[in-house]
Design a protein around this motif. Sequence first.
Motif, short mmCIF file in Angstrom:
data_model
loop_
_atom_site.label_atom_id
_atom_site.label_comp_id
_atom_site.label_asym_id
_atom_site.label_seq_id
_atom_site.Cartn_x
_atom_site.Cartn_y
_atom_site.Cartn_z
N GLN A 305 0.70 -1.27 -0.03
CA GLN A 305 0.01 -0.07 0.00
C GLN A 305 0.85 1.07 0.11
O GLN A 305 1.56 1.38 0.93
N ILE A 306 0.86 2.03 -1.02
CA ILE A 306 1.45 3.34 -1.10
C ILE A 306 0.59 4.73 -0.92
O ILE A 306 -0.36 4.73 -1.79
N HIS A 307 0.87 5.28 -0.10
CA HIS A 307 0.07 6.72 0.06
C HIS A 307 0.74 7.78 0.27
O HIS A 307 1.12 8.43 1.27
N PRO A 308 1.52 8.43 -0.88
CA PRO A 308 2.47 9.46 -0.78
C PRO A 308 1.70 10.68 -1.10
O PRO A 308 0.56 10.63 -0.95
N GLY A 309 2.45 11.92 -0.69
CA GLY A 309 1.90 13.07 -1.17
C GLY A 309 1.40 13.95 0.19
O GLY A 309 0.71 14.68 0.14
N VAL A 310 2.14 13.19 1.49
CA VAL A 310 1.53 13.92 2.73
C VAL A 310 2.76 14.68 3.42
O VAL A 310 3.61 13.81 3.76
N VAL A 311 2.64 15.90 3.61
CA VAL A 311 3.71 16.61 4.45
C VAL A 311 3.45 16.32 5.85
O VAL A 311 2.54 16.93 6.24
N ARG A 312 4.15 15.39 6.63
CA ARG A 312 3.80 15.28 7.99
C ARG A 312 4.33 16.18 8.99
O ARG A 312 5.56 16.95 8.70
N ASP A 313 3.50 16.44 9.97
CA ASP A 313 4.04 17.35 10.97
C ASP A 313 4.50 18.66 10.48
O ASP A 313 5.42 19.11 10.85
N HIS A 314 3.37 19.22 9.89
CA HIS A 314 3.75 20.65 9.29
C HIS A 314 3.95 21.85 10.26
O HIS A 314 4.54 22.68 9.86
N ASP A 315 3.29 21.67 11.48
CA ASP A 315 3.58 22.63 12.61
C ASP A 315 4.58 21.94 13.42
O ASP A 315 4.44 21.12 14.24
N PRO A 316 6.19 22.68 13.29
CA PRO A 316 6.99 21.92 14.23
C PRO A 316 6.99 22.28 15.47
O PRO A 316 7.33 21.57 16.44
N ALA A 317 6.22 23.19 16.06
CA ALA A 317 5.95 23.34 17.32
C ALA A 317 5.22 22.11 17.99
O ALA A 317 5.43 21.50 19.20
N VAL A 318 4.01 22.03 17.35
CA VAL A 318 3.16 20.85 17.60
C VAL A 318 3.87 19.58 17.61
O VAL A 318 3.78 18.61 18.64
N HIS A 319 4.56 19.33 16.49
CA HIS A 319 5.49 17.95 16.63
C HIS A 319 6.63 17.93 17.62
O HIS A 319 6.54 17.01 18.26
N GLU A 320 6.95 18.90 18.01
CA GLU A 320 8.04 19.00 19.19
C GLU A 320 7.41 18.71 20.26
O GLU A 320 8.05 17.81 21.12
N GLN A 321 6.14 19.12 20.46
CA GLN A 321 5.67 19.11 21.85
C GLN A 321 4.79 17.94 22.23
O GLN A 321 4.77 17.11 23.16
N PHE A 322 4.27 17.27 21.07
CA PHE A 322 3.18 16.03 20.86
C PHE A 322 3.57 14.96 20.21
O PHE A 322 2.96 13.72 20.32
N GLY A 323 4.92 14.90 19.29
CA GLY A 323 5.32 13.86 18.82
C GLY A 323 4.84 13.58 17.43
O GLY A 323 4.09 14.43 16.73
N PRO A 324 5.20 12.41 16.75
CA PRO A 324 4.86 12.26 15.20
C PRO A 324 3.47 12.23 15.06
O PRO A 324 2.79 11.59 16.13
N ASP A 325 2.97 12.60 13.97
CA ASP A 325 1.38 12.37 13.60
C ASP A 325 0.61 13.20 14.21
O ASP A 325 -0.51 12.98 14.53
#
Length: 473
Positions: A305-325
């Motif tokens: 299964q391939i599902h490209p085209g998603v820029v993950r964790d676009h908000d770096p501050a939220v990613h840093e505080q809450f983790g991946p996804d």
Amino acid sequence: MRALVLDDDRILPTEPATRSLARELYAAVRDLPVISMHGHVDAALLARDEPFSDPAQLLVVPDHYVTRMLVSQGVRLEDLGVPRLDGGPVERDPRAIWRRFCAGWHLFRGTPSRLWLEQELHDVFGVRVQPSAETADELYDQIAGCIARPEFRPRALFDRFGIEVLATTDSPLSELADHAAIRASGWGGTVVPTFRPDALVHVDRPQWKSDVEQLAEVSGVPTATYAGFLDALRQRREHFARAGAMATDHGHVSADSTPLERADAERVYRDALNGTADPAAARAFAAHMLFEMARMSSEDGLVMQIHPGVVRDHDPAVHEQFGPDRGFDIPAAVDFVRGLHPLLAAFGRHPRFRCVLFTIDETTYSRELAPLAGVYPGVRLGVPWWFLDSPMAMRRFREATTETAGFYNGAGFVDDTRAFASIPARHDVSRRVDAGFLAELVARGQLGLDEALETVVDLTVTLPRAAYAPVGA
């Protein structure tokens, strides 16, 4: 206070004669089993089979569709009970979280989340008034009373929902202990893992080296060399297959599958272990590994299964505080035709290779995905998911792909959900959309009613069973 009433004809066409046809088609699939081949429900939920803790943890906190909308209106993730990586303070009172959700109910008007939530509340928990600040406590108490009863435990709901198979999404480093516990329990539900190696193929991830070291530990295969790395991945795939896995899952930003020369792949891998791989090399290695994963699928038969085209964790501050996804995924354009050309040229006609392509870029449906599925025997179309799993987008998908790829180059609906109780509602929406689309073909004289009845059943159960069945089965 507004009543919560479900229109039994919701989503179906409005023209009377066509609606009558759609009702007949929908009736043929309404109660068929749910085949959930791509989702993110935690297997531990069904391994432990413990009561859900509270309405907020069941319906709000794990559902990124719900939290995303509330965040867009200024609600903080902390106030929705989403845990922080650093253990910092977040809302611990589930009733307070629930009240915030109910106060924002109007934000979901016109969204698929509203459709799913209404059906969950109405059909699963017997709710008859809409969420609001006024009704929040009443609804909380009603749902809390339900989930305290044995018939609302996860396995009981699994059976009540008519789930034939539920596929989870799992780290390649997982020992799959929860899946083993489910199999050993004697319960009859079928829950299978899905192999998702993304963390191991993107060598620019901060945790990549430690993950590769852990890969060596769990596989028993040294990963100090590129050859060992590939062997360790094969061992993990075998481990997943023995646990019942039917598929792999790949969430690259790009669809690029250009293979590297062996010496170049070995060099990039070595540089990554030393911490010296540059961004361009990391991207090239990720593309190369997509090709290698296809090669492995052609060997072991796991559906890719391939599902490209998603820029993950676009908000770096939220990613840093809450983790991946948790940092919010944002769609990006993808070139499937050129990107997947090396992979499909090598494996698209291989008798053991099967690939399901997903996108959140609607412009690719008729221009790229349907033509690819209409040519390569190993390719199937994945239905709309994340951002596109809504009635109008599903309808547009059928309009854009059917004339080129037909119905039978598809792989069935996937719900892609972490919110367990939403699974039947999501599948119901898809069945209604397909019934409406087929009804219009019948009304226009393009399809006989008998054919439409056969097709709507195939879209619901026959195609997903076939797409993920073991090769040769």
